[in-house]
Design a protein around this motif. Sequence first.
Motif, PDB file in Angstrom:
ATOM      1  N   ALA A 126       4.527   9.296   8.183  1.00  0.00           N
ATOM      2  CA  ALA A 126       4.111   7.897   8.391  1.00  0.00           C
ATOM      3  C   ALA A 126       4.440   7.464   9.825  1.00  0.00           C
ATOM      4  CB  ALA A 126       4.797   6.981   7.382  1.00  0.00           C
TER       5      ALA A 126
ATOM      6  N   MET B   4       0.852  -1.187   0.000  1.00  0.00           N
ATOM      7  CA  MET B   4       0.000   0.000   0.000  1.00  0.00           C
ATOM      8  C   MET B   4       0.892   1.242   0.000  1.00  0.00           C
ATOM      9  SD  MET B   4      -3.082   0.585   2.726  1.00  0.00           S
ATOM     10  CE  MET B   4      -2.378   1.723   3.923  1.00  0.00           C
ATOM     11  N   GLY B   5       0.762   2.127  -0.999  1.00  0.00           N
ATOM     12  CA  GLY B   5       1.583   3.336  -1.042  1.00  0.00           C
ATOM     13  C   GLY B   5       1.113   4.353  -0.016  1.00  0.00           C
ATOM     14  N   PHE B   6       2.036   5.189   0.454  1.00  0.00           N
ATOM     15  CA  PHE B   6       1.672   6.212   1.436  1.00  0.00           C
ATOM     16  C   PHE B   6       0.758   7.247   0.794  1.00  0.00           C
ATOM     17  CE2 PHE B   6       2.436  10.307   3.519  1.00  0.00           C
ATOM     18  CZ  PHE B   6       2.118   9.965   4.820  1.00  0.00           C
TER      19      PHE B   6
ATOM     20  N   GLN C  17      -5.059   9.977   3.510  1.00  0.00           N
ATOM     21  CA  GLN C  17      -5.420   8.850   4.378  1.00  0.00           C
ATOM     22  C   GLN C  17      -4.687   8.953   5.724  1.00  0.00           C
ATOM     23  OE1 GLN C  17      -3.418   5.013   4.230  1.00  0.00           O
ATOM     24  NE2 GLN C  17      -5.213   4.271   3.128  1.00  0.00           N
ATOM     25  N   ALA C  18      -3.415   9.360   5.674  1.00  0.00           N
ATOM     26  CA  ALA C  18      -2.646   9.511   6.918  1.00  0.00           C
ATOM     27  C   ALA C  18      -3.283  10.579   7.808  1.00  0.00           C
ATOM     28  CB  ALA C  18      -1.191   9.874   6.591  1.00  0.00           C
TER      29      ALA C  18
END
Lengths: 180, 180
Positions: free
Chosen positions: B137, B1-3, B7-8
């Motif tokens: 992240a 899953m890419g950053f 979403q973060a």
Amino acid sequence: MGFDLEQAIDVLERTPGTLRVLLENIDGELARGTEGPDTFSPFDNIGHLIDGEETDWMPRARIILAQGSNRRFEPYDRFRHRARNVTRTLDSLLDEFARLRAENLRVLVSWHLTDAQLHLPGEHPSLGAVTLRQLLAAWVVHDLGHIAQVARVLAKQYRADVGPWAPYLPVLTDHEKPRS
Amino acid sequence: MGFDLEQAIDVLERTPGTLRVLLENIDGELARGTEGPDTFSPFDNIGHLIDGEETDWMPRARIILAQGSNRRFEPYDRFRHRARNVTRTLDSLLDEFARLRAENLRVLVSWHLTDAQLHLPGEHPSLGAVTLRQLLAAWVVHDLGHIAQVARVLAKQYRADVGPWAPYLPVLTDHEKPRS
């Protein structure tokens, strides 16, 4: 710290709301991410908690309170939710869990359990003799364990993204071998 | 899953509310219980998260974005909260954390970070070169790790009460030696 029924109920009441804030309307990849084969996603965790409401904690409490000749609990199926929830959304499971939990706690409170009742025994299929008090304490710990698990599983979806930070973030390396 | 930055941010927004449902107005013994010497209670966890808002994540992001000649982050004091919060209540810390987090996310969103900016480097005092993307992240994972920690610490206050159930409740034996 001695076991306090009112305090235990207070913690049990918080679980659906805690998981709702953490998960409602969350990204689908996060909702379905796991820690590897045969581990639970956040979606699976909510399904498992619903199974607990329907087949585990209160049914076992009723067996203990009845004190019939057979006090042996039904074994608990940790994977009942997999087939049950195939067509469901995470948000609908969060709603269902909140509804089932509220109803179970309403009944639990209505019993006005005495100390004598809290010390009544049942028979766990593998652990042997357990009391109602131990059952209720295990319910609380089980809830908190699944809140911790949901947070950990979400965190692990970011494992590759943190780069050199991984050794400073122990949640990323907890339960490398599935334990719950 | 890419950053995914959006979403973060969505996950970072959930943390104060999640911890509020789990902890607001909770029993004082549960709020102050720990896993043993030199480990954090739920109260300490919120203090530590506040320290992160004031001294860690956004100050470090600003150092990276400035790309000055010295991009080395200040070391992070894991125990700043102990003296800072001696006179505070848990509920007032929950309020303060929510306020600080909302303000920090407002600023983060206002930066409209580009992919190029997310790949800019800073220098962690012990980990060396890290990017803004890795910092953000790590912020998400750090939050989730502390949600898991709070749930685990609460669970451990019930360890004696579950009796024979303990081996079936792995959250009770996680981090037997303090790791975070």
